[in-house]
Motif scaffolding. Structure first.
Motif, PDB file in Angstrom:
ATOM      1  N   MET A   1     -57.111   8.394  15.322  1.00 22.69           N
ATOM      2  CA  MET A   1     -56.176   9.500  15.529  1.00 22.69           C
ATOM      3  C   MET A   1     -56.530  10.189  16.836  1.00 22.69           C
ATOM      4  O   MET A   1     -57.611   9.974  17.379  1.00 22.69           O
ATOM      5  N   ALA A   2     -55.619  11.022  17.324  1.00 20.40           N
ATOM      6  CA  ALA A   2     -55.886  11.734  18.576  1.00 20.40           C
ATOM      7  C   ALA A   2     -55.165  13.072  18.578  1.00 20.40           C
ATOM      8  O   ALA A   2     -54.018  13.182  18.132  1.00 20.40           O
ATOM      9  N   VAL A   3     -55.861  14.075  19.087  1.00 19.07           N
ATOM     10  CA  VAL A   3     -55.302  15.406  19.307  1.00 19.07           C
ATOM     11  C   VAL A   3     -55.391  15.679  20.798  1.00 19.07           C
ATOM     12  O   VAL A   3     -56.468  15.529  21.396  1.00 19.07           O
ATOM     13  N   ALA A   4     -54.280  16.055  21.407  1.00 13.12           N
ATOM     14  CA  ALA A   4     -54.261  16.244  22.863  1.00 13.12           C
ATOM     15  C   ALA A   4     -53.901  17.671  23.225  1.00 13.12           C
ATOM     16  O   ALA A   4     -53.104  18.334  22.541  1.00 13.12           O
ATOM     17  N   ALA A   5     -54.470  18.140  24.319  1.00 12.50           N
ATOM     18  CA  ALA A   5     -54.114  19.442  24.875  1.00 12.50           C
ATOM     19  C   ALA A   5     -52.848  19.295  25.713  1.00 12.50           C
ATOM     20  O   ALA A   5     -52.638  18.274  26.373  1.00 12.50           O
ATOM     21  N   THR A   6     -52.004  20.299  25.678  1.00 11.29           N
ATOM     22  CA  THR A   6     -50.851  20.294  26.577  1.00 11.29           C
ATOM     23  C   THR A   6     -51.360  20.187  28.013  1.00 11.29           C
ATOM     24  O   THR A   6     -52.396  20.739  28.368  1.00 11.29           O
ATOM     25  N   GLY A   7     -50.628  19.446  28.809  1.00 12.41           N
ATOM     26  CA  GLY A   7     -51.044  19.228  30.187  1.00 12.41           C
ATOM     27  C   GLY A   7     -51.846  17.952  30.385  1.00 12.41           C
ATOM     28  O   GLY A   7     -52.083  17.551  31.528  1.00 12.41           O
ATOM     29  N   THR A   8     -52.261  17.316  29.293  1.00 12.50           N
ATOM     30  CA  THR A   8     -53.002  16.058  29.415  1.00 12.50           C
ATOM     31  C   THR A   8     -52.074  14.967  29.943  1.00 12.50           C
ATOM     32  O   THR A   8     -50.903  14.890  29.564  1.00 12.50           O
ATOM     33  N   ARG A   9     -52.616  14.101  30.794  1.00  8.37           N
ATOM     34  CA  ARG A   9     -51.853  12.968  31.309  1.00  8.37           C
ATOM     35  C   ARG A   9     -52.540  11.667  30.900  1.00  8.37           C
ATOM     36  O   ARG A   9     -53.772  11.559  30.945  1.00  8.37           O
ATOM     37  N   PHE A  10     -51.729  10.700  30.523  1.00 11.37           N
ATOM     38  CA  PHE A  10     -52.213   9.404  30.070  1.00 11.37           C
ATOM     39  C   PHE A  10     -51.639   8.324  30.980  1.00 11.37           C
ATOM     40  O   PHE A  10     -50.458   8.343  31.311  1.00 11.37           O
ATOM     41  N   GLY A  11     -52.482   7.350  31.337  1.00 14.27           N
ATOM     42  CA  GLY A  11     -51.986   6.268  32.173  1.00 14.27           C
ATOM     43  C   GLY A  11     -52.866   5.036  32.097  1.00 14.27           C
ATOM     44  O   GLY A  11     -54.067   5.138  31.833  1.00 14.27           O
ATOM     45  N   VAL A  12     -52.255   3.890  32.279  1.00 16.51           N
ATOM     46  CA  VAL A  12     -52.987   2.628  32.463  1.00 16.51           C
ATOM     47  C   VAL A  12     -52.628   2.173  33.882  1.00 16.51           C
ATOM     48  O   VAL A  12     -51.861   1.249  34.082  1.00 16.51           O
ATOM     49  N   ASN A  13     -53.215   2.885  34.826  1.00 15.39           N
ATOM     50  CA  ASN A  13     -52.747   2.854  36.205  1.00 15.39           C
ATOM     51  C   ASN A  13     -53.559   1.952  37.115  1.00 15.39           C
ATOM     52  O   ASN A  13     -53.509   2.082  38.338  1.00 15.39           O
ATOM     53  N   GLY A  14     -54.301   1.007  36.546  1.00 11.75           N
ATOM     54  CA  GLY A  14     -55.065   0.086  37.378  1.00 11.75           C
ATOM     55  C   GLY A  14     -54.212  -0.696  38.344  1.00 11.75           C
ATOM     56  O   GLY A  14     -54.670  -1.065  39.431  1.00 11.75           O
ATOM     57  N   VAL A  15     -52.960  -0.945  37.975  1.00 11.60           N
ATOM     58  CA  VAL A  15     -52.079  -1.716  38.858  1.00 11.60           C
ATOM     59  C   VAL A  15     -51.916  -1.037  40.212  1.00 11.60           C
ATOM     60  O   VAL A  15     -51.646  -1.698  41.227  1.00 11.60           O
ATOM     61  N   ASN A  16     -52.104   0.277  40.255  1.00  8.36           N
ATOM     62  CA  ASN A  16     -51.962   1.013  41.515  1.00  8.36           C
ATOM     63  C   ASN A  16     -53.048   0.638  42.525  1.00  8.36           C
ATOM     64  O   ASN A  16     -52.874   0.842  43.727  1.00  8.36           O
ATOM     65  N   ILE A  17     -54.181   0.113  42.046  1.00  2.95           N
ATOM     66  CA  ILE A  17     -55.250  -0.324  42.954  1.00  2.95           C
ATOM     67  C   ILE A  17     -55.430  -1.843  42.902  1.00  2.95           C
ATOM     68  O   ILE A  17     -56.444  -2.373  43.341  1.00  2.95           O
ATOM     69  N   GLY A  18     -54.440  -2.520  42.309  1.00  6.75           N
ATOM     70  CA  GLY A  18     -54.468  -3.975  42.296  1.00  6.75           C
ATOM     71  C   GLY A  18     -55.199  -4.600  41.124  1.00  6.75           C
ATOM     72  O   GLY A  18     -55.484  -5.804  41.135  1.00  6.75           O
ATOM     73  N   LEU A  19     -55.514  -3.808  40.102  1.00  8.12           N
ATOM     74  CA  LEU A  19     -56.217  -4.325  38.936  1.00  8.12           C
ATOM     75  C   LEU A  19     -55.391  -4.032  37.687  1.00  8.12           C
ATOM     76  O   LEU A  19     -55.378  -2.907  37.182  1.00  8.12           O
ATOM     77  N   PHE A  20     -54.675  -5.019  37.195  1.00  9.75           N
ATOM     78  CA  PHE A  20     -53.836  -4.832  36.013  1.00  9.75           C
ATOM     79  C   PHE A  20     -54.723  -4.496  34.810  1.00  9.75           C
ATOM     80  O   PHE A  20     -55.749  -5.140  34.578  1.00  9.75           O
ATOM     81  N   CYS A  21     -54.324  -3.484  34.043  1.00  6.13           N
ATOM     82  CA  CYS A  21     -55.130  -3.020  32.903  1.00  6.13           C
ATOM     83  C   CYS A  21     -54.941  -3.952  31.701  1.00  6.13           C
ATOM     84  O   CYS A  21     -54.356  -3.575  30.675  1.00  6.13           O
ATOM     85  N   SER A  22     -55.458  -5.149  31.816  1.00  2.00           N
ATOM     86  CA  SER A  22     -55.233  -6.159  30.779  1.00  2.00           C
ATOM     87  C   SER A  22     -55.956  -5.843  29.479  1.00  2.00           C
ATOM     88  O   SER A  22     -55.395  -6.003  28.392  1.00  2.00           O
ATOM     89  N   THR A  23     -57.221  -5.423  29.543  1.00  3.99           N
ATOM     90  CA  THR A  23     -57.911  -5.091  28.293  1.00  3.99           C
ATOM     91  C   THR A  23     -57.412  -3.773  27.702  1.00  3.99           C
ATOM     92  O   THR A  23     -57.202  -3.693  26.479  1.00  3.99           O
ATOM     93  N   PRO A  24     -57.168  -2.716  28.482  1.00  2.70           N
ATOM     94  CA  PRO A  24     -56.537  -1.527  27.899  1.00  2.70           C
ATOM     95  C   PRO A  24     -55.188  -1.827  27.254  1.00  2.70           C
ATOM     96  O   PRO A  24     -54.787  -1.163  26.292  1.00  2.70           O
TER      97      PRO A  24
ATOM     98  N   MET B   1     -45.572   1.352  31.459  1.00  2.00           N
ATOM     99  CA  MET B   1     -46.768   2.056  31.905  1.00  2.00           C
ATOM    100  C   MET B   1     -47.700   1.115  32.651  1.00  2.00           C
ATOM    101  O   MET B   1     -48.266   1.465  33.691  1.00  2.00           O
ATOM    102  N   LEU B   2     -47.858  -0.096  32.136  1.00  2.00           N
ATOM    103  CA  LEU B   2     -48.787  -1.054  32.713  1.00  2.00           C
ATOM    104  C   LEU B   2     -48.334  -1.559  34.078  1.00  2.00           C
ATOM    105  O   LEU B   2     -49.154  -1.800  34.974  1.00  2.00           O
ATOM    106  N   THR B   3     -47.045  -1.752  34.251  1.00  2.00           N
ATOM    107  CA  THR B   3     -46.544  -2.366  35.485  1.00  2.00           C
ATOM    108  C   THR B   3     -46.177  -1.351  36.564  1.00  2.00           C
ATOM    109  O   THR B   3     -46.131  -1.702  37.748  1.00  2.00           O
ATOM    110  N   THR B   4     -45.918  -0.101  36.167  1.00  2.00           N
ATOM    111  CA  THR B   4     -45.586   0.917  37.167  1.00  2.00           C
ATOM    112  C   THR B   4     -46.788   1.788  37.522  1.00  2.00           C
ATOM    113  O   THR B   4     -46.793   2.427  38.587  1.00  2.00           O
TER     114      THR B   4
END
Length: 261
Positions: free
Chosen positions: A124-147, A163-166
């Motif tokens: 389970m997860a509880v998040a604070a407002t304002g939290t951002r989530f991303g699997v953004n490895g693709v932005n540096i050329g590393l696709f987040c395959s295990t995430p 999320m993974l491709t953008t």
């Protein structure tokens, strides 16, 4: 203070990642500390729920890119190091699923790449407002395959793929809508909300929750028919437990149960 702090309160253990200068990255040291704590929890029947949180301005920023860059200097471009790193990270993620206690991520700031994977791997997860989530490895050329493995088992596949491709981030409210988190509260209330949720779980019969968590993850990989066959047998074994008999009697007699475990 160490890289991973431990605090126990009323059968709830808080594991607090304490590397704010590195945004609580999953460094070699952090992975080792998490693995060691999860191994300790495996047979601890006094702890019935776990909260995972982070110090500073981020929950977890994923893998430690400075360590990864240094690892590239090893033989064959660091192939063996990277294989070992991702294997160790996978062990930690699967250890959360294998724990008998439910694990609640208390998330704030950012949870990116393997940090987002960590949130998705928790029960389970509880998040604070304002939290951002991303699997953004693709932005540096590393696709987040295990995430991707944990994320795609938490949210609808098209949203996960986007999320993974953008490399785009989603906010806490969108994470709630997609099912990545259970609750979103104000930043100054997130710790109390996680603790209240953990305490609610910890107040239940520990044996029943342990049985249920294992059955939940076992059946989710099965066909519906196999899942019913499996969980039916699980319920038989649960029904035969003496504390379950006491719980049912207490309910019928309108009194609090007197459980042994």
């Amino acid at each position: 203070m160490g890289i991973l702090e431990r605090h126990d309160t009323n059968a709830v253990r808080r594991l607090h990642m304490n590397a704010p200068e590195r945004l609580n990255a999953l460094s070699d040291e952090m992975l080792a500390a998490l693995k060691a704590e999860f191994e300790t929890l495996q047979d601890d029947t006094t702890i019935r729920a776990v909260i995972l949180s982070g110090e500073g301005k981020a929950f977890c920023a994923g893998h430690d890119l400075k360590q990864m860059t240094a690892g590239r200097q090893a033989e064959y471009g660091g192939r063996a190091y990277f294989k070992d790193l991702f294997d160790r990270c996978t062990e930690v993620m699967l250890a959360i699923r294998a724990l008998p206690q439910p694990v609640i991520a208390q998330v704030h700031g950012i949870a990116t790449a393997a940090g987002c994977q960590l949130v998705a791997s928790c029960d389970m997860a509880v998040a604070a407002t304002g939290t951002r989530f991303g699997v953004n490895g693709v932005n540096i050329g590393l696709f987040c395959s295990t995430p991707m493995v944990a994320l795609s088992r938490n949210i609808p596949r098209k949203q996960a793929f986007e999320m993974l491709t953008t490399g785009s981030f989603i906010d806490a409210q969108r994470a709630l809508e997609l099912g990545l988190v259970n609750r979103v509260v104000a930043p100054d209330a997130v710790a109390a909300e996680a603790e209240a949720l953990a305490q609610t779980v910890a107040d239940k019969l520990g044996t029943a929750v342990r049985i249920g968590k294992r059955a939940f993850y076992d059946q989710i990989e099965m066909t519906a028919a196999d899942a019913y066959a499996h969980t039916g047998q699980v319920m038989v074994e649960n029904m035969l437990h003496s504390d379950t008999a006491e719980g049912i009697s207490a309910f019928l007699e309108k009194r609090p149960p007197e459980w042994e475990q």
